[in-house]
Design a protein around this motif. Sequence first.
Motif: not given
Length: 254
Positions: A203, A207-208, A212-213, A226, A241, A245
């Motif tokens: 995750t 996310s990266r 979003i991270l 996040i 989510y 992810l």
Amino acid sequence: MELIEIKDFLDEKVDKYNRPEFIEDDPITIPHLFTQKEDIEIAAFLTAAIAWGRRDLILKSAKQLMSLLDNSPCDFLLNASENEWSRFETFYYRTFSSVDCLYFLNTLKEIYQCHGGLEQLFATSYQTGDIKPALVHFRSVFLGLEAPDRTSKHIANIAKGSSAKRLNMFLRWMVRKDNRGVDFGIWQSISPADLLLPLDVHTGNVSRQLGILTRKQNDIKAVDEIMLTLRKFDAADPVKYDFALFSLGVNESF
């Protein structure tokens, strides 16, 4: 990708993966073997506690543990004889030894006898809008029965920066409720809006990739970062989510 495009993309993946057919090799299948609330909770907690590494090995060890509990976790904890407890002296999963296992089981027995069960223990320090005090309080109580030093590493400490992936995964299983048949939603005392993403390598990396991270470490600060976005996507149920992810990382090598 623009934020709205990321949301639409993740919503599509949640719809795809939040289904029973995609969890056959997932640890959540273990608590799905049970129907009684207390059995589901105990099976879920113990399974989550050993949920790292290869999923096939997690499932093998979790099934073994349920068998040692006579496939009736709550009844065993509350009523088993002293001789029956000795069967766990040979159980282990990776660094989760028989010492850790016996401490976990004895403490769970204490929680159901003296604290009203797992839900009540988490709910005691839960504050609407913030699940973190409940995570801190739970760890304090759980390790408060003269836990061996080695056992403390198996209960995450967010006060020292841990993402608490396994505890947050357990809470997702217990709290989230929809009509998909995956998460249980048997806890009414905690709002799904306050859950935290069970952050792991999958995750985190996805996310990266999505932007979003930005934080490099997979710690509680990364979870907070996040969650700022996930709560914009769905304030009432942001942790749904996790399905997207995690599955993008594991199933689609995103």
